[in-house]
Scaffold this motif. Structure first.
Motif, PDB file in Angstrom:
ATOM      1  N   ASP A 124      17.842  20.196  -7.539  1.00 33.57           N
ATOM      2  CA  ASP A 124      19.196  20.707  -7.335  1.00 33.57           C
ATOM      3  C   ASP A 124      19.271  21.837  -6.321  1.00 33.57           C
ATOM      4  O   ASP A 124      20.338  22.127  -5.801  1.00 33.57           O
ATOM      5  N   GLN A 125      18.162  22.509  -6.047  1.00 32.32           N
ATOM      6  CA  GLN A 125      18.193  23.633  -5.118  1.00 32.32           C
ATOM      7  C   GLN A 125      18.264  23.122  -3.681  1.00 32.32           C
ATOM      8  O   GLN A 125      17.477  22.293  -3.268  1.00 32.32           O
ATOM      9  N   ARG A 126      19.210  23.625  -2.936  1.00 26.43           N
ATOM     10  CA  ARG A 126      19.388  23.193  -1.556  1.00 26.43           C
ATOM     11  C   ARG A 126      19.301  24.353  -0.567  1.00 26.43           C
ATOM     12  O   ARG A 126      19.693  24.211   0.582  1.00 26.43           O
ATOM     13  N   SER A 127      18.783  25.497  -0.991  1.00 26.90           N
ATOM     14  CA  SER A 127      18.656  26.626  -0.076  1.00 26.90           C
ATOM     15  C   SER A 127      17.635  26.268   0.996  1.00 26.90           C
ATOM     16  O   SER A 127      16.788  25.400   0.815  1.00 26.90           O
ATOM     17  N   ALA A 128      17.705  26.971   2.120  1.00 28.29           N
ATOM     18  CA  ALA A 128      16.765  26.724   3.223  1.00 28.29           C
ATOM     19  C   ALA A 128      15.328  26.932   2.751  1.00 28.29           C
ATOM     20  O   ALA A 128      14.430  26.161   3.109  1.00 28.29           O
ATOM     21  N   ARG A 129      15.117  27.955   1.940  1.00 34.27           N
ATOM     22  CA  ARG A 129      13.765  28.228   1.430  1.00 34.27           C
ATOM     23  C   ARG A 129      13.269  27.092   0.536  1.00 34.27           C
ATOM     24  O   ARG A 129      12.124  26.670   0.632  1.00 34.27           O
ATOM     25  N   ALA A 130      14.137  26.584  -0.345  1.00 37.22           N
ATOM     26  CA  ALA A 130      13.757  25.488  -1.239  1.00 37.22           C
ATOM     27  C   ALA A 130      13.438  24.223  -0.444  1.00 37.22           C
ATOM     28  O   ALA A 130      12.456  23.527  -0.729  1.00 37.22           O
ATOM     29  N   VAL A 131      14.244  23.931   0.574  1.00 37.14           N
ATOM     30  CA  VAL A 131      14.004  22.742   1.395  1.00 37.14           C
ATOM     31  C   VAL A 131      12.713  22.889   2.183  1.00 37.14           C
ATOM     32  O   VAL A 131      11.915  21.956   2.261  1.00 37.14           O
ATOM     33  N   LEU A 132      12.461  24.043   2.760  1.00 35.79           N
ATOM     34  CA  LEU A 132      11.228  24.280   3.501  1.00 35.79           C
ATOM     35  C   LEU A 132      10.014  24.150   2.586  1.00 35.79           C
ATOM     36  O   LEU A 132       9.019  23.501   2.937  1.00 35.79           O
ATOM     37  N   SER A 133      10.097  24.744   1.411  1.00 30.87           N
ATOM     38  CA  SER A 133       9.007  24.636   0.437  1.00 30.87           C
ATOM     39  C   SER A 133       8.763  23.181   0.071  1.00 30.87           C
ATOM     40  O   SER A 133       7.622  22.727  -0.013  1.00 30.87           O
ATOM     41  N   TRP A 134       9.826  22.431  -0.140  1.00 27.91           N
ATOM     42  CA  TRP A 134       9.709  21.005  -0.468  1.00 27.91           C
ATOM     43  C   TRP A 134       9.038  20.245   0.675  1.00 27.91           C
ATOM     44  O   TRP A 134       8.152  19.431   0.441  1.00 27.91           O
ATOM     45  N   LEU A 135       9.436  20.524   1.910  1.00 28.00           N
ATOM     46  CA  LEU A 135       8.833  19.837   3.049  1.00 28.00           C
ATOM     47  C   LEU A 135       7.342  20.137   3.173  1.00 28.00           C
ATOM     48  O   LEU A 135       6.550  19.274   3.525  1.00 28.00           O
ATOM     49  N   LEU A 136       6.966  21.386   2.878  1.00 33.42           N
ATOM     50  CA  LEU A 136       5.566  21.780   3.006  1.00 33.42           C
ATOM     51  C   LEU A 136       4.711  21.333   1.826  1.00 33.42           C
ATOM     52  O   LEU A 136       3.545  20.998   1.993  1.00 33.42           O
ATOM     53  N   LEU A 137       5.274  21.342   0.630  1.00 34.95           N
ATOM     54  CA  LEU A 137       4.488  21.081  -0.575  1.00 34.95           C
ATOM     55  C   LEU A 137       4.850  19.797  -1.305  1.00 34.95           C
ATOM     56  O   LEU A 137       4.034  19.256  -2.040  1.00 34.95           O
ATOM     57  N   GLY A 138       6.056  19.316  -1.113  1.00 34.23           N
ATOM     58  CA  GLY A 138       6.527  18.186  -1.904  1.00 34.23           C
ATOM     59  C   GLY A 138       6.302  16.833  -1.281  1.00 34.23           C
ATOM     60  O   GLY A 138       6.463  15.808  -1.934  1.00 34.23           O
ATOM     61  N   VAL A 139       5.940  16.792   0.004  1.00 27.10           N
ATOM     62  CA  VAL A 139       5.718  15.526   0.695  1.00 27.10           C
ATOM     63  C   VAL A 139       4.283  15.505   1.201  1.00 27.10           C
ATOM     64  O   VAL A 139       3.822  16.466   1.801  1.00 27.10           O
ATOM     65  N   VAL A 143       0.851  -1.188   0.000  1.00 26.69           N
ATOM     66  CA  VAL A 143       0.000   0.000   0.000  1.00 26.69           C
ATOM     67  C   VAL A 143       0.888   1.239   0.000  1.00 26.69           C
ATOM     68  O   VAL A 143       1.876   1.312   0.724  1.00 26.69           O
ATOM     69  N   VAL A 144       0.532   2.217  -0.820  1.00 29.98           N
ATOM     70  CA  VAL A 144       1.274   3.474  -0.872  1.00 29.98           C
ATOM     71  C   VAL A 144       0.842   4.332   0.316  1.00 29.98           C
ATOM     72  O   VAL A 144      -0.336   4.624   0.483  1.00 29.98           O
ATOM     73  N   ARG A 145       1.817   4.717   1.124  1.00 31.16           N
ATOM     74  CA  ARG A 145       1.534   5.524   2.317  1.00 31.16           C
ATOM     75  C   ARG A 145       1.798   7.009   2.103  1.00 31.16           C
ATOM     76  O   ARG A 145       1.152   7.851   2.723  1.00 31.16           O
ATOM     77  N   ALA A 146       2.771   7.342   1.254  1.00 31.21           N
ATOM     78  CA  ALA A 146       3.102   8.753   1.024  1.00 31.21           C
ATOM     79  C   ALA A 146       3.769   8.896  -0.332  1.00 31.21           C
ATOM     80  O   ALA A 146       4.274   7.925  -0.892  1.00 31.21           O
ATOM     81  N   ARG A 147       3.729  10.117  -0.846  1.00 33.21           N
ATOM     82  CA  ARG A 147       4.454  10.428  -2.067  1.00 33.21           C
ATOM     83  C   ARG A 147       5.258  11.688  -1.809  1.00 33.21           C
ATOM     84  O   ARG A 147       4.887  12.534  -1.004  1.00 33.21           O
ATOM     85  N   TYR A 148       6.384  11.761  -2.467  1.00 36.91           N
ATOM     86  CA  TYR A 148       7.171  12.979  -2.399  1.00 36.91           C
ATOM     87  C   TYR A 148       7.787  13.237  -3.762  1.00 36.91           C
ATOM     88  O   TYR A 148       7.999  12.325  -4.544  1.00 36.91           O
ATOM     89  N   ARG A 149       7.985  14.486  -4.037  1.00 37.19           N
ATOM     90  CA  ARG A 149       8.621  14.881  -5.286  1.00 37.19           C
ATOM     91  C   ARG A 149      10.104  15.037  -5.005  1.00 37.19           C
ATOM     92  O   ARG A 149      10.479  15.527  -3.934  1.00 37.19           O
ATOM     93  N   PRO A 150      10.947  14.629  -5.929  1.00 34.87           N
ATOM     94  CA  PRO A 150      12.389  14.801  -5.705  1.00 34.87           C
ATOM     95  C   PRO A 150      12.715  16.254  -5.386  1.00 34.87           C
ATOM     96  O   PRO A 150      12.121  17.177  -5.944  1.00 34.87           O
ATOM     97  N   LEU A 151      13.673  16.444  -4.487  1.00 30.93           N
ATOM     98  CA  LEU A 151      14.045  17.782  -4.032  1.00 30.93           C
ATOM     99  C   LEU A 151      14.661  18.618  -5.140  1.00 30.93           C
ATOM    100  O   LEU A 151      14.464  19.823  -5.195  1.00 30.93           O
TER     101      LEU A 151
END
Length: 144
Positions: free
Chosen positions: A105-120, A95-103
């Motif tokens: 190339d951007q590794r800035s704090a803003r990009a990571v935060l956005s990924w955590l909020l929207l990408g997972v 069973v699929v429990r979660a999906r996430y989009r690959p992070l």
């Protein structure tokens, strides 16, 4: 999946193709719980009944004689039980429990935060497209 004991309880799979859009997109990574109990409405990873080396991701629509009726969330895409019929229980892997989009190339704090909020996000039962919420899901281990 009753009576089946998974060797590895968790795994990751990648979606390829449009059959689960808008719930899943091409390139999404999936967190899969192997051997988990299943119910209608959940998204699951299965072996394709006609090509068992191919893994698919579909929504479990309902139990029927012969197994699970599975459907993609994208009604315009092919490759579900409308083509190959019910999928036997022994081909249901997890069973699929979660999906996430690959992070990416951007590794800035803003990009990571956005990924955590929207990408997972969790993949919930019945969270598909409105016309498919009562139906099933699809995927492949580079999933289709």
């Amino acid at each position: 999946m009753p009576g089946r004991e998974a060797r590895v309880p968790w795994g990751i799979a990648e979606v390829t193709g449009p059959s689960m859009y808008p719930t899943l997109r091409h390139g999404d990574q999936l967190l899969v719980r192997y051997g988990a109990p299943v119910r209608a409405g959940q998204v699951a990873v299965l072996r394709h009944p006609l090509q068992q080396d191919l893994l698919i991701v579909k929504r479990l629509a309902e139990r029927r004689e012969g197994g699970w009726w599975v459907l993609g969330d994208n009604p315009g895409a092919e490759g579900d039980s409308r083509v190959f019929g019910a999928v036997p229980d022994e081909l249901l892997l997890g069973v699929v429990r979660a999906r996430y989009r690959p992070l990416g190339d951007q590794r800035s704090a803003r990009a990571v935060l956005s990924w955590l909020l929207l990408g997972v996000r969790p993949v919930l039962a019945g969270s598909g497209a409105p016309s498919v919420r009562r139906r099933s899901l699809s995927r492949r281990l580079r999933a289709r």
